[in-house]
Design an enzyme around this catalytic site. Structure first.
Site, mmCIF file in Angstrom:
data_model
loop_
_atom_site.group_PDB
_atom_site.id
_atom_site.type_symbol
_atom_site.label_atom_id
_atom_site.label_comp_id
_atom_site.label_asym_id
_atom_site.label_seq_id
_atom_site.Cartn_x
_atom_site.Cartn_y
_atom_site.Cartn_z
ATOM 1 N N LYS A 9 53.343 26.604 46.385
ATOM 2 C CA LYS A 9 52.044 26.752 45.722
ATOM 3 C C LYS A 9 51.953 25.806 44.518
ATOM 4 O O LYS A 9 52.963 25.224 44.096
ATOM 5 C CB LYS A 9 51.882 28.217 45.317
ATOM 6 C CG LYS A 9 51.871 29.184 46.529
ATOM 7 C CD LYS A 9 51.697 30.620 46.057
ATOM 8 C CE LYS A 9 51.609 31.584 47.227
ATOM 9 N NZ LYS A 9 51.361 32.980 46.763
ATOM 10 N N TYR A 49 43.548 33.637 52.943
ATOM 11 C CA TYR A 49 43.725 34.898 52.223
ATOM 12 C C TYR A 49 42.577 35.867 52.498
ATOM 13 O O TYR A 49 42.187 36.644 51.621
ATOM 14 C CB TYR A 49 43.875 34.630 50.724
ATOM 15 C CG TYR A 49 45.272 34.170 50.308
ATOM 16 C CD1 TYR A 49 46.415 34.632 50.973
ATOM 17 C CD2 TYR A 49 45.456 33.302 49.238
ATOM 18 C CE1 TYR A 49 47.687 34.219 50.594
ATOM 19 C CE2 TYR A 49 46.726 32.885 48.850
ATOM 20 C CZ TYR A 49 47.836 33.358 49.532
ATOM 21 O OH TYR A 49 49.103 32.965 49.150
ATOM 22 N N PHE A 57 41.592 40.709 42.105
ATOM 23 C CA PHE A 57 42.288 39.495 41.647
ATOM 24 C C PHE A 57 41.992 38.283 42.524
ATOM 25 O O PHE A 57 42.548 37.209 42.303
ATOM 26 C CB PHE A 57 43.799 39.743 41.546
ATOM 27 C CG PHE A 57 44.433 40.339 42.777
ATOM 28 C CD1 PHE A 57 44.664 41.711 42.866
ATOM 29 C CD2 PHE A 57 44.788 39.537 43.849
ATOM 30 C CE1 PHE A 57 45.246 42.271 44.011
ATOM 31 C CE2 PHE A 57 45.370 40.076 44.988
ATOM 32 C CZ PHE A 57 45.597 41.450 45.069
ATOM 33 N N ARG A 85 60.991 35.249 54.543
ATOM 34 C CA ARG A 85 60.445 36.311 53.686
ATOM 35 C C ARG A 85 61.582 36.878 52.798
ATOM 36 O O ARG A 85 61.357 37.192 51.632
ATOM 37 C CB ARG A 85 59.826 37.435 54.529
ATOM 38 C CG ARG A 85 58.617 37.037 55.350
ATOM 39 C CD ARG A 85 57.344 36.829 54.579
ATOM 40 N NE ARG A 85 56.937 37.935 53.757
ATOM 41 C CZ ARG A 85 55.747 37.983 53.130
ATOM 42 N NH1 ARG A 85 54.855 36.991 53.261
ATOM 43 N NH2 ARG A 85 55.448 38.994 52.354
ATOM 44 N N THR A 91 56.609 40.150 46.887
ATOM 45 C CA THR A 91 55.383 39.553 46.334
ATOM 46 C C THR A 91 55.324 39.722 44.815
ATOM 47 O O THR A 91 55.041 38.771 44.090
ATOM 48 C CB THR A 91 54.143 40.243 46.958
ATOM 49 O OG1 THR A 91 54.273 40.217 48.375
ATOM 50 C CG2 THR A 91 52.860 39.566 46.527
ATOM 51 N N ASN A 112 53.411 33.002 42.137
ATOM 52 C CA ASN A 112 54.736 33.381 42.639
ATOM 53 C C ASN A 112 55.335 32.316 43.566
ATOM 54 O O ASN A 112 56.121 32.612 44.456
ATOM 55 C CB ASN A 112 54.683 34.766 43.289
ATOM 56 C CG ASN A 112 53.731 34.798 44.471
ATOM 57 O OD1 ASN A 112 53.122 33.787 44.812
ATOM 58 N ND2 ASN A 112 53.607 35.933 45.112
ATOM 59 N N HIS A 115 54.446 30.654 49.612
ATOM 60 C CA HIS A 115 53.849 31.456 50.683
ATOM 61 C C HIS A 115 54.712 31.322 51.924
ATOM 62 O O HIS A 115 55.203 30.231 52.230
ATOM 63 C CB HIS A 115 52.433 30.963 51.009
ATOM 64 C CG HIS A 115 51.934 31.509 52.317
ATOM 65 N ND1 HIS A 115 51.387 32.760 52.432
ATOM 66 C CD2 HIS A 115 51.988 30.998 53.579
ATOM 67 C CE1 HIS A 115 51.113 32.985 53.709
ATOM 68 N NE2 HIS A 115 51.456 31.937 54.425
ATOM 69 N N GLU A 126 48.583 30.058 61.102
ATOM 70 C CA GLU A 126 48.677 29.239 59.887
ATOM 71 C C GLU A 126 49.149 27.815 60.209
ATOM 72 O O GLU A 126 48.664 26.851 59.616
ATOM 73 C CB GLU A 126 49.596 29.931 58.867
ATOM 74 C CG GLU A 126 48.937 31.195 58.318
ATOM 75 C CD GLU A 126 49.840 32.089 57.468
ATOM 76 O OE1 GLU A 126 51.011 31.736 57.238
ATOM 77 O OE2 GLU A 126 49.344 33.151 57.038
HETATM 78 O O1 CDP Z 1 52.468 36.211 49.481
HETATM 79 P P1 CDP Z 1 52.778 37.564 50.101
HETATM 80 O O2 CDP Z 1 52.637 37.557 51.612
HETATM 81 O O3 CDP Z 1 54.104 38.078 49.646
HETATM 82 O O4 CDP Z 1 51.695 38.614 49.535
HETATM 83 P P2 CDP Z 1 50.166 38.920 49.960
HETATM 84 O O5 CDP Z 1 49.973 40.389 49.819
HETATM 85 O O6 CDP Z 1 49.830 38.296 51.267
HETATM 86 O O7 CDP Z 1 49.335 38.228 48.801
HETATM 87 C C1 CDP Z 1 49.087 36.858 48.795
HETATM 88 C C2 CDP Z 1 49.171 36.340 47.373
HETATM 89 O O8 CDP Z 1 48.174 36.944 46.565
HETATM 90 C C3 CDP Z 1 50.483 36.658 46.658
HETATM 91 O O9 CDP Z 1 51.549 35.822 47.036
HETATM 92 C C4 CDP Z 1 50.067 36.473 45.213
HETATM 93 O O10 CDP Z 1 49.991 35.087 44.876
HETATM 94 C C5 CDP Z 1 48.653 37.052 45.238
HETATM 95 N N1 CDP Z 1 48.646 38.477 44.817
HETATM 96 C C6 CDP Z 1 48.295 38.796 43.509
HETATM 97 O O11 CDP Z 1 47.956 37.902 42.723
HETATM 98 N N2 CDP Z 1 48.333 40.106 43.081
HETATM 99 C C7 CDP Z 1 48.693 41.101 43.930
HETATM 100 N N3 CDP Z 1 48.705 42.377 43.502
HETATM 101 C C8 CDP Z 1 49.043 40.789 45.265
HETATM 102 C C9 CDP Z 1 49.006 39.474 45.687
HETATM 103 MG MG MG Z 2 50.942 37.321 52.767
#
Ligand code: CDP
Ligand code: MG
Length: 133
Positions: A9, A49, A57, A85, A91, A112, A115, A126
């Protein structure tokens, strides 16, 4: 062999962490079979997303994810989807174990660093979305 879509990212690029993160992927034994740097469009991001579109958010994610280039990669290996993962960590940065990429380098849940696809279907979608194959 299984493939997954990995994206470093904008914060990973800006902080100069691409090399360290790529090393962890390669040290694990996974193979990077394609890579490109590009800046996400709002449309690509909304598709990518879509599951988060109604979250409070989401606007923050949009401005962050479009703030600079990302490094998109196709990574290959046995069980690479689950394996990546695990390497990435949880996350939420406080839940990401030390030794994982997010656990070691992130202290913000939105920014974070990385992805990774979460299932075979999303990996296929994807890779098609970002590499057209
Ligand atoms: O990236 P990952 O698959 O672990 O998590 P996701 O639930 O698919 O969320 C995608 C991205 O949204 C996260 O990697 C964060 O950058 C953001 N996010 C956030 O800002 N706040 C949260 N509570 C959950 C996700
Ligand atoms: Mg995800």
């Amino acid at each position: 062999m299984q493939q997954t879509y990995i994206m470093l990212k904008p914060d990973a690029v800006k902080r100069g962490l691409m090399g360290k993160i790529i090393s962890r992927i390669e040290d694990k034994g996974f193979k990077i079979v394609d890579a490109k740097m590009f800046t996400l469009t709002q449309a690509q991001l909304e598709e990518h997303y879509a599951h988060l579109k109604d979250k409070p958010f989401f606007p923050e994610i949009v401005s962050y994810m479009t703030s600079g280039p990302v490094l998109g990669m196709i990574v290959e290996g046995a069980d690479v989807i689950a394996g990546m993962r695990k390497l990435m960590g949880a996350t939420k940065w406080l839940e990401a174990d030390a030794g994982t990429i997010r656990g070691d380098f992130a202290c913000n849940t939105t920014q974070n660093l990385i992805h990774g696809s979460d299932a075979e279907e999303t990996a296929k979608a994807e890779i098609k979305r970002f590499f057209g194959k």
